[in-house]
Design a protein around this motif. Structure first.
Motif, PDB file in Angstrom:
ATOM      1  N   ASN A   1       0.811  -1.205   0.000  1.00  0.00           N
ATOM      2  CA  ASN A   1       0.000   0.000   0.000  1.00  0.00           C
ATOM      3  C   ASN A   1       0.847   1.259   0.000  1.00  0.00           C
ATOM      4  O   ASN A   1       0.361   2.331  -0.323  1.00  0.00           O
ATOM      5  CB  ASN A   1      -0.939   0.021   1.213  1.00  0.00           C
ATOM      6  N   SER A   2       2.116   1.133   0.381  1.00  0.00           N
ATOM      7  CA  SER A   2       3.023   2.283   0.339  1.00  0.00           C
ATOM      8  C   SER A   2       4.456   1.780   0.193  1.00  0.00           C
ATOM      9  O   SER A   2       4.770   0.657   0.568  1.00  0.00           O
ATOM     10  CB  SER A   2       2.886   3.146   1.586  1.00  0.00           C
TER      11      SER A   2
ATOM     12  N   GLU B   1      -4.568   7.976  -8.789  1.00  0.00           N
ATOM     13  CA  GLU B   1      -4.997   7.108  -7.698  1.00  0.00           C
ATOM     14  C   GLU B   1      -3.889   6.823  -6.686  1.00  0.00           C
ATOM     15  O   GLU B   1      -4.124   6.237  -5.637  1.00  0.00           O
ATOM     16  CB  GLU B   1      -5.536   5.770  -8.250  1.00  0.00           C
ATOM     17  N   ILE B   2      -2.661   7.275  -7.002  1.00  0.00           N
ATOM     18  CA  ILE B   2      -1.503   7.067  -6.126  1.00  0.00           C
ATOM     19  C   ILE B   2      -1.009   8.429  -5.659  1.00  0.00           C
ATOM     20  O   ILE B   2      -0.889   9.358  -6.454  1.00  0.00           O
ATOM     21  CB  ILE B   2      -0.374   6.316  -6.863  1.00  0.00           C
ATOM     22  N   SER B   3      -0.708   8.547  -4.371  1.00  0.00           N
ATOM     23  CA  SER B   3      -0.147   9.786  -3.819  1.00  0.00           C
ATOM     24  C   SER B   3       1.379   9.684  -3.831  1.00  0.00           C
ATOM     25  O   SER B   3       1.939   8.696  -3.345  1.00  0.00           O
ATOM     26  CB  SER B   3      -0.634   9.999  -2.387  1.00  0.00           C
TER      27      SER B   3
ATOM     28  N   CYS C   1       5.401   6.773  -2.198  1.00  0.00           N
ATOM     29  CA  CYS C   1       4.095   6.659  -2.836  1.00  0.00           C
ATOM     30  C   CYS C   1       3.198   5.799  -1.967  1.00  0.00           C
ATOM     31  O   CYS C   1       3.650   4.894  -1.279  1.00  0.00           O
ATOM     32  CB  CYS C   1       4.202   6.106  -4.246  1.00  0.00           C
TER      33      CYS C   1
ATOM     34  N   SER D   1      -1.181   4.412  -1.663  1.00  0.00           N
ATOM     35  CA  SER D   1      -2.467   4.280  -2.329  1.00  0.00           C
ATOM     36  C   SER D   1      -3.420   3.531  -1.416  1.00  0.00           C
ATOM     37  O   SER D   1      -2.992   2.754  -0.558  1.00  0.00           O
ATOM     38  CB  SER D   1      -2.293   3.525  -3.645  1.00  0.00           C
ATOM     39  N   GLU D   2      -4.704   3.774  -1.602  1.00  0.00           N
ATOM     40  CA  GLU D   2      -5.701   3.018  -0.843  1.00  0.00           C
ATOM     41  C   GLU D   2      -5.778   1.584  -1.349  1.00  0.00           C
ATOM     42  O   GLU D   2      -6.191   0.689  -0.631  1.00  0.00           O
ATOM     43  CB  GLU D   2      -7.056   3.707  -0.931  1.00  0.00           C
TER      44      GLU D   2
ATOM     45  N   LEU E   1      -0.221  -1.471  -4.375  1.00  0.00           N
ATOM     46  CA  LEU E   1       0.710  -1.029  -5.411  1.00  0.00           C
ATOM     47  C   LEU E   1       1.458  -2.229  -5.961  1.00  0.00           C
ATOM     48  O   LEU E   1       1.924  -3.076  -5.196  1.00  0.00           O
ATOM     49  CB  LEU E   1       1.726  -0.044  -4.829  1.00  0.00           C
TER      50      LEU E   1
END
Length: 86
Positions: free
Chosen positions: A6-7, A33-35, A45, A47-48, A51
């Motif tokens: 997720n990160s 959709e990715i921070s 990075c 994401s909810e 990844l």
């Protein structure tokens, strides 16, 4: 099967560090959709959703090198445009 998270944080070499913020900006546009965040450790990075680590690693590396090539060629492009359009 590819490893999923997720990160993740991707280290940025010192030669590519000047291009990291532009890379983060571009990746945020390409993958909404990715921070993406620039940290002291590199590009982070999250994401909810999960990844796909190999894919996101490839995209970050590609974007970093792309920004470096773009910056390195700026002087040549400027000279070419000046010669063509004067």
């Amino acid at each position: 099967m590819a490893k999923v998270l997720n990160s993740a944080v991707f280290p940025v070499s010192s030669t590519l560090a000047p291009f990291a913020q532009d890379t983060v900006d571009r990746l945020a546009y390409l993958f909404p959709e990715i921070s993406f965040f620039l940290t002291e450790d590199g590009i982070e990075c999250s994401s909810e959703t999960t990844l796909e680590l190999p894919m996101i690693t490839q995209e970050i590396r590609y974007a970093l090198v792309r920004q470096k090539i773009h910056a390195d060629g700026e002087q040549n492009r400027t000279a070419l445009y000046a010669a063509l359009f004067q």
